[in-house]
Scaffold this motif. Structure first.
Motif, PDB file in Angstrom:
ATOM      1  N   GLU A  28      -6.539   2.586  13.712  1.00 29.85           N
ATOM      2  CA  GLU A  28      -5.125   3.432  13.893  1.00 29.85           C
ATOM      3  C   GLU A  28      -4.251   2.927  15.183  1.00 29.85           C
ATOM      4  O   GLU A  28      -3.023   2.957  14.920  1.00 29.85           O
ATOM      5  CB  GLU A  28      -5.527   4.729  14.079  1.00 29.85           C
ATOM      6  CG  GLU A  28      -6.541   5.130  15.124  1.00 29.85           C
ATOM      7  CD  GLU A  28      -5.831   5.277  16.613  1.00 29.85           C
ATOM      8  OE1 GLU A  28      -4.542   5.453  16.370  1.00 29.85           O
ATOM      9  OE2 GLU A  28      -6.418   5.081  17.458  1.00 29.85           O
ATOM     10  N   GLU A  61       2.580  -4.652   5.486  1.00 30.95           N
ATOM     11  CA  GLU A  61       2.302  -3.867   4.547  1.00 30.95           C
ATOM     12  C   GLU A  61       3.238  -3.256   3.882  1.00 30.95           C
ATOM     13  O   GLU A  61       3.570  -3.053   2.667  1.00 30.95           O
ATOM     14  CB  GLU A  61       0.850  -2.860   4.883  1.00 30.95           C
ATOM     15  CG  GLU A  61       0.503  -1.915   3.561  1.00 30.95           C
ATOM     16  CD  GLU A  61      -0.638  -1.075   4.165  1.00 30.95           C
ATOM     17  OE1 GLU A  61      -1.638  -0.970   3.243  1.00 30.95           O
ATOM     18  OE2 GLU A  61      -0.570  -0.536   5.228  1.00 30.95           O
ATOM     19  N   ALA A  63      -1.630   0.265  14.054  1.00 28.61           N
ATOM     20  CA  ALA A  63      -0.817   0.595  13.034  1.00 28.61           C
ATOM     21  C   ALA A  63       0.747   0.263  13.266  1.00 28.61           C
ATOM     22  O   ALA A  63       1.377  -0.063  12.449  1.00 28.61           O
ATOM     23  CB  ALA A  63      -0.758   1.863  12.579  1.00 28.61           C
ATOM     24  N   SER A 109      -8.304   2.891  -1.669  1.00 31.83           N
ATOM     25  CA  SER A 109      -8.096   2.979  -0.006  1.00 31.83           C
ATOM     26  C   SER A 109      -9.130   3.971   0.627  1.00 31.83           C
ATOM     27  O   SER A 109      -9.579   4.842   0.065  1.00 31.83           O
ATOM     28  CB  SER A 109      -6.562   3.736   0.228  1.00 31.83           C
ATOM     29  OG  SER A 109      -6.168   3.763   1.627  1.00 31.83           O
ATOM     30  N   THR A 138     -10.490   5.597   4.891  1.00 35.87           N
ATOM     31  CA  THR A 138     -10.184   5.487   6.399  1.00 35.87           C
ATOM     32  C   THR A 138     -11.044   5.021   7.181  1.00 35.87           C
ATOM     33  O   THR A 138     -11.013   4.606   8.485  1.00 35.87           O
ATOM     34  CB  THR A 138      -9.812   6.847   6.758  1.00 35.87           C
ATOM     35  OG1 THR A 138     -10.733   7.863   6.495  1.00 35.87           O
ATOM     36  CG2 THR A 138      -8.464   7.398   6.171  1.00 35.87           C
ATOM     37  N   LYS A 141      -1.785  -0.332  -5.701  1.00 34.46           N
ATOM     38  CA  LYS A 141      -2.914  -0.029  -4.867  1.00 34.46           C
ATOM     39  C   LYS A 141      -4.077   0.296  -5.975  1.00 34.46           C
ATOM     40  O   LYS A 141      -3.863   0.766  -6.993  1.00 34.46           O
ATOM     41  CB  LYS A 141      -2.626   1.468  -4.052  1.00 34.46           C
ATOM     42  CG  LYS A 141      -3.599   1.975  -3.390  1.00 34.46           C
ATOM     43  CD  LYS A 141      -3.419   3.250  -2.467  1.00 34.46           C
ATOM     44  CE  LYS A 141      -2.259   3.044  -1.562  1.00 34.46           C
ATOM     45  NZ  LYS A 141      -2.396   4.242  -0.862  1.00 34.46           N
ATOM     46  N   ASN A 199      -6.359   7.978  10.564  1.00 32.44           N
ATOM     47  CA  ASN A 199      -5.256   7.181  10.840  1.00 32.44           C
ATOM     48  C   ASN A 199      -5.725   5.801  10.452  1.00 32.44           C
ATOM     49  O   ASN A 199      -4.866   4.906  10.450  1.00 32.44           O
ATOM     50  CB  ASN A 199      -4.571   7.369  12.065  1.00 32.44           C
ATOM     51  CG  ASN A 199      -4.158   8.775  12.232  1.00 32.44           C
ATOM     52  OD1 ASN A 199      -3.671   9.342  11.228  1.00 32.44           O
ATOM     53  ND2 ASN A 199      -4.100   9.337  13.271  1.00 32.44           N
ATOM     54  N   ASN A 200      -7.028   5.266  10.382  1.00 32.80           N
ATOM     55  CA  ASN A 200      -7.360   3.849   9.905  1.00 32.80           C
ATOM     56  C   ASN A 200      -6.927   3.828   8.600  1.00 32.80           C
ATOM     57  O   ASN A 200      -6.908   4.727   7.713  1.00 32.80           O
ATOM     58  CB  ASN A 200      -8.841   3.797  10.089  1.00 32.80           C
ATOM     59  CG  ASN A 200      -9.136   3.705  11.555  1.00 32.80           C
ATOM     60  OD1 ASN A 200      -8.343   3.523  12.351  1.00 32.80           O
ATOM     61  ND2 ASN A 200     -10.671   3.774  11.517  1.00 32.80           N
ATOM     62  N   SER A 201      -6.807   2.443   8.401  1.00 34.11           N
ATOM     63  CA  SER A 201      -6.617   2.124   6.770  1.00 34.11           C
ATOM     64  C   SER A 201      -7.076   0.771   6.345  1.00 34.11           C
ATOM     65  O   SER A 201      -6.936  -0.065   6.874  1.00 34.11           O
ATOM     66  CB  SER A 201      -4.843   2.060   6.594  1.00 34.11           C
ATOM     67  OG  SER A 201      -4.537   1.555   5.187  1.00 34.11           O
ATOM     68  N   SER A 202      -7.744   0.878   5.033  1.00 34.52           N
ATOM     69  CA  SER A 202      -8.366  -0.251   4.625  1.00 34.52           C
ATOM     70  C   SER A 202      -8.005   0.071   2.789  1.00 34.52           C
ATOM     71  O   SER A 202      -8.567   0.922   2.475  1.00 34.52           O
ATOM     72  CB  SER A 202      -9.921  -0.425   4.693  1.00 34.52           C
ATOM     73  OG  SER A 202     -10.295  -1.530   3.854  1.00 34.52           O
ATOM     74  N   THR A 203      -7.107  -0.871   2.477  1.00 32.48           N
ATOM     75  CA  THR A 203      -6.656  -0.744   1.067  1.00 32.48           C
ATOM     76  C   THR A 203      -6.803  -2.119   0.246  1.00 32.48           C
ATOM     77  O   THR A 203      -6.499  -2.946   0.938  1.00 32.48           O
ATOM     78  CB  THR A 203      -5.109  -0.316   1.173  1.00 32.48           C
ATOM     79  OG1 THR A 203      -5.023   1.033   2.157  1.00 32.48           O
ATOM     80  CG2 THR A 203      -4.686   0.052  -0.219  1.00 32.48           C
ATOM     81  N   LYS A 241       0.938  -3.211   9.783  1.00 30.66           N
ATOM     82  CA  LYS A 241       1.543  -2.044   9.068  1.00 30.66           C
ATOM     83  C   LYS A 241       2.944  -2.475   8.559  1.00 30.66           C
ATOM     84  O   LYS A 241       3.219  -2.172   7.327  1.00 30.66           O
ATOM     85  CB  LYS A 241       1.506  -0.836   9.935  1.00 30.66           C
ATOM     86  CG  LYS A 241       1.819   0.536   8.803  1.00 30.66           C
ATOM     87  CD  LYS A 241       1.902   1.821   9.685  1.00 30.66           C
ATOM     88  CE  LYS A 241       2.198   2.875   8.953  1.00 30.66           C
ATOM     89  NZ  LYS A 241       1.830   4.166   9.671  1.00 30.66           N
TER      90      LYS A 241
END
Length: 435
Positions: free
Chosen positions: A217, A307, A220, A321, A323, A318, A272-276, A304
């Motif tokens: 996060e 992305e 981001a 996904s 977090t 997508k 608020n982490n993201s791994s997609t 971000k």
């Protein structure tokens, strides 16, 4: 851990201290003093397979132009270890140690140079052409920082007049800081430079690949992943090792050991982490629809942003996904032997072999390294010259000194001055042994 054979030369010194734990936790039983205090130490290294030291000095081109030249996939590692305060002590057959560390790592792994150049250049090329791109591996841009609090215990298992056997283990509490990853798996496509107004612009088409975009996060909206070196406790790792000495009246004739290090993983845990995981599907370009305009990425300032730029096109779908981002540490197997040639003159042989696969999206990278280090050692003075073959940068040669508790050196300074080495590194530290 020794992601790039950090502190090469000094960590195999027969003046054993806290730094020796990074080679093998069993070495703690060989402490030369009852107590050992580490005040500070750091090691920083940059290695690659493209740019030589002479290239940087003699070329008028910038680093991006140099590193993306040719057709060989680009591999680049920027790596730092920072030791904070540490303490170790011996008591009878036991030895105990506490260490604090921070790690900073940034990597390009098997990146196609034509693709990298097109993303960097965007629409600055002066040539209209087409290039077919194809790779059978997962290309990665990856960066990780984390902190560590380590507890080591070692014990003398057997000792007589000629032989000594030690065993040791470390448990390390991990504090994830920052993480970012872009992985492009088994990429193939066509790169076209076409006129867009008055200048050629790079377009990518004919692509069907899997894409991973992950970031903690704090990244981001930022590209500075070194702002957070210590996060909250969220991970654990283990080291194990054994050590043998063939003794003589002064110290030893042979000191050897093996160790397995960094068995564990980090977890970046934040909503608020993201791994997609995405599917990137760009149809074959036509005159009216040439494909993905790579100049869109020229003003990108964070992962971000990249992305969101892709999501603004019709090419990204997508798949999955989450977090929570789990990342494997760079587990390695290491072995070494330090021989006394004559009084005060030693030669060390060291090898490190990685256990993980650097092309996996959730793997922190490491290198395979083999080195040999002649060393002249007195009680309060030591001089050494490590020579190594590194998986990424090839052959390196360096020089280092220890004066009482102060040590500094580089494993590449000699080859940097005399040949076209592709690595630059430096380390320095201060420790104090107490009776």
């Amino acid at each position: 851990m020794s992601a790039q054979d950090h502190f090469s030369g000094i960590k195999n010194s027969n003046k054993v201290g806290i730094l020796s734990i990074s080679t093998n936790p069993a070495e703690l039983s060989n402490l030369g003093n009852k107590y050992d205090v580490n005040f500070f130490s750091f090691s920083i290294s940059a290695s690659n397979n493209k740019i030589g030291f002479k290239d940087l000095i003699n070329s008028n081109n910038n680093i991006e132009e140099l590193i993306f030249q040719g057709n060989e996939p680009v591999n680049l590692r920027i790596d730092a270890e920072i030791y904070g305060p540490g303490f170790a002590m011996k008591h009878n057959k036991w030895a105990f140690g506490i260490t604090t560390k921070s790690y900073i790592k940034g990597n390009l792994v098997d990146l196609d140079p034509q693709l990298g150049k097109a993303i960097i250049d965007g629409n600055t090329s002066n040539i209209l052409n087409s290039t077919l791109l194809k790779s059978d591996y997962n290309q990665r841009l990856n960066a990780t920082t984390w902190g560590e609090l380590g507890f080591t215990v070692a014990r003398n298992l057997f000792e007589n007049e000629k032989h000594k056997f030690n065993g040791g283990a470390s448990i390390k509490l991990l504090f994830p800081g920052s993480y970012a990853n872009i992985g492009i798996d088994k990429f193939q496509g066509k790169l076209d430079y076409r006129l867009n107004g008055t200048s050629p612009t790079a377009y990518l088409s004919g692509v069907n690949t899997q894409l991973n975009i992950a970031y903690s996060e704090n990244l981001a909206n930022s590209k500075d992943y070194t702002k957070s070196l210590f996060g909250t406790l969220n991970g654990m790792a283990l080291d194990f090792g054994i050590n043998y000495q063939l003794k003589d009246k002064d110290s030893y004739k042979l000191n050897a050991g093996i160790a397995i290090k960094n068995i564990g993983e980090l977890t970046f845990k934040n909503n608020n982490n993201s791994s997609t995981n995405y599917t990137l599907n760009i149809p074959t370009g036509t005159i009216t629809s040439p494909g993905l305009d790579l100049s869109l990425f020229q003003n990108v300032t964070s992962i971000k942003d990249a992305e969101n730029t892709l999501l603004g096109t019709p090419y990204l779908t997508k798949k999955q996904s989450e977090t929570n981002i789990k990342v494997k540490l760079p587990s390695v197997f290491s072995a070494y032997a330090d021989f006394k040639v004559v009084s005060k003159l030693y030669v060390s042989i060291f090898t490190q072999q990685k256990i993980g696969n650097d092309n996996e999206n959730n793997q922190i990278t490491s290198q395979n390294v083999t080195s040999i280090t002649p060393r002249f050692s007195l009680k309060n003075f030591e001089v050494f010259s490590p020579w190594a073959n590194n998986e990424i940068s090839g052959t390196t040669g360096g020089f280092g000194l220890r004066i009482y508790g102060l040590y500094f050196g580089s494993s590449s300074i000699i080859t940097a001055l005399t040949s076209d080495t592709k690595q630059a590194d430096f380390y320095m530290g201060y420790r104090l042994g107490l009776r």
